[in-house]
Design a protein around this motif. Structure first.
Motif, mmCIF file in Angstrom:
data_model
loop_
_atom_site.group_PDB
_atom_site.id
_atom_site.type_symbol
_atom_site.label_atom_id
_atom_site.label_comp_id
_atom_site.label_asym_id
_atom_site.label_seq_id
_atom_site.Cartn_x
_atom_site.Cartn_y
_atom_site.Cartn_z
ATOM 1 N N CYS A 12 0.875 -1.256 0.084
ATOM 2 C CA CYS A 12 -0.044 -0.137 -0.069
ATOM 3 C C CYS A 12 0.927 1.311 -0.113
ATOM 4 C CB CYS A 12 -0.839 0.069 1.220
ATOM 5 S SG CYS A 12 -0.357 0.316 2.859
ATOM 6 N N GLY A 13 2.438 1.345 0.109
ATOM 7 C CA GLY A 13 3.066 2.254 0.133
ATOM 8 C C GLY A 13 3.297 2.998 1.400
ATOM 9 N N ALA A 14 2.597 2.610 2.393
ATOM 10 C CA ALA A 14 2.871 3.196 3.509
ATOM 11 C C ALA A 14 4.168 3.022 4.236
ATOM 12 C CB ALA A 14 1.564 2.776 4.632
ATOM 13 N N SER A 15 4.617 4.339 4.918
ATOM 14 C CA SER A 15 5.751 4.190 5.676
ATOM 15 C C SER A 15 5.396 3.681 7.144
ATOM 16 C CB SER A 15 6.523 5.571 5.614
ATOM 17 O OG SER A 15 7.769 5.516 6.449
ATOM 18 N N VAL A 16 5.722 2.670 7.737
ATOM 19 C CA VAL A 16 5.372 2.237 9.131
ATOM 20 C C VAL A 16 6.386 2.218 9.890
ATOM 21 C CG1 VAL A 16 4.205 0.403 10.033
ATOM 22 C CG2 VAL A 16 3.596 0.912 7.793
ATOM 23 N N PRO A 17 6.189 3.226 10.955
ATOM 24 C CA PRO A 17 7.203 3.063 12.347
ATOM 25 C C PRO A 17 7.181 1.774 12.848
ATOM 26 C CG PRO A 17 5.812 5.082 12.111
ATOM 27 C CD PRO A 17 5.355 4.304 11.092
ATOM 28 N N VAL A 18 8.250 1.232 13.291
ATOM 29 C CA VAL A 18 8.356 -0.106 13.866
ATOM 30 C C VAL A 18 7.221 -0.239 15.049
ATOM 31 C CG1 VAL A 18 9.963 -1.876 15.219
ATOM 32 C CG2 VAL A 18 10.631 -0.443 13.177
ATOM 33 N N GLU A 19 7.305 0.957 15.876
ATOM 34 C CA GLU A 19 6.532 0.701 16.767
ATOM 35 C C GLU A 19 4.965 0.647 16.765
ATOM 36 O OE1 GLU A 19 7.417 5.022 16.437
ATOM 37 O OE2 GLU A 19 8.495 3.216 16.538
ATOM 38 N N ASP A 20 4.486 0.903 15.534
ATOM 39 C CA ASP A 20 3.057 0.883 14.746
ATOM 40 C C ASP A 20 2.825 -0.430 13.920
ATOM 41 O OD1 ASP A 20 2.819 3.499 15.735
ATOM 42 O OD2 ASP A 20 2.803 4.476 14.065
ATOM 43 N N ALA A 21 3.615 -1.142 13.870
ATOM 44 C CA ALA A 21 3.781 -2.434 12.907
ATOM 45 C C ALA A 21 3.035 -3.362 13.832
ATOM 46 C CB ALA A 21 4.849 -2.826 12.524
ATOM 47 N N ILE A 22 2.116 -4.252 13.231
ATOM 48 C CA ILE A 22 1.441 -5.391 14.047
ATOM 49 C C ILE A 22 2.441 -6.655 14.005
ATOM 50 C CG2 ILE A 22 -0.353 -6.769 13.815
ATOM 51 C CD1 ILE A 22 -2.058 -4.901 12.298
ATOM 52 N N ARG A 23 2.771 -6.976 15.110
ATOM 53 C CA ARG A 23 3.803 -8.255 15.379
ATOM 54 C C ARG A 23 2.867 -9.515 15.432
ATOM 55 N NH1 ARG A 23 9.089 -6.940 18.004
ATOM 56 N NH2 ARG A 23 9.255 -4.500 17.677
ATOM 57 N N SER A 24 3.438 -10.344 14.775
ATOM 58 C CA SER A 24 2.700 -11.715 14.473
ATOM 59 C C SER A 24 3.965 -12.807 14.711
ATOM 60 C CB SER A 24 1.945 -11.834 13.562
ATOM 61 O OG SER A 24 2.555 -11.930 12.392
ATOM 62 N N GLU A 25 3.625 -14.182 14.673
ATOM 63 C CA GLU A 25 4.409 -15.084 14.951
ATOM 64 C C GLU A 25 4.693 -15.372 13.379
ATOM 65 O OE1 GLU A 25 3.389 -18.548 16.729
ATOM 66 O OE2 GLU A 25 2.972 -17.775 18.727
ATOM 67 N N THR A 26 6.171 -15.828 13.343
ATOM 68 C CA THR A 26 6.442 -16.144 11.854
ATOM 69 C C THR A 26 5.819 -17.381 11.266
ATOM 70 O OG1 THR A 26 8.376 -17.537 12.600
ATOM 71 C CG2 THR A 26 8.621 -15.277 12.294
ATOM 72 N N TYR A 27 5.959 -17.758 10.079
ATOM 73 C CA TYR A 27 5.348 -18.890 9.384
ATOM 74 C C TYR A 27 6.639 -19.896 9.317
ATOM 75 C CZ TYR A 27 1.267 -16.157 8.127
ATOM 76 O OH TYR A 27 0.433 -15.382 7.966
ATOM 77 N N GLY A 28 6.569 -21.220 9.209
ATOM 78 C CA GLY A 28 7.658 -21.925 9.123
ATOM 79 C C GLY A 28 8.208 -22.385 10.289
#
Length: 55
Positions: A12-28
């Motif tokens: 979507c082109g958004a610039s996302v600060p790390v503190e605003d990112a949604i954290r989730s578990e990884t795949y694999g």
């Protein structure tokens, strides 16, 4: 291109600060206590998989 403080969302082109990112578990087979996936809060697409083992 990611910086230490933000990621650019390819979807979507958004610039996302790390503190605003949604954290989730990884795949694999990555250890979820050491790795997390950061997702865009606007479109929910993956921004990056980051090492958090030292947090």
């Amino acid at each position: 291109m990611p910086t230490e403080d933000s990621y650019e969302c390819d979807a979507c082109g958004a610039s996302v600060p790390v503190e605003d990112a949604i954290r989730s578990e990884t795949y694999g087979d990555l250890d979820p206590t050491k790795w997390q996936t950061l997702n865009c809060p606007q479109c929910k697409e993956r921004l990056a998989t980051v090492y958090v083992g030292d947090e």
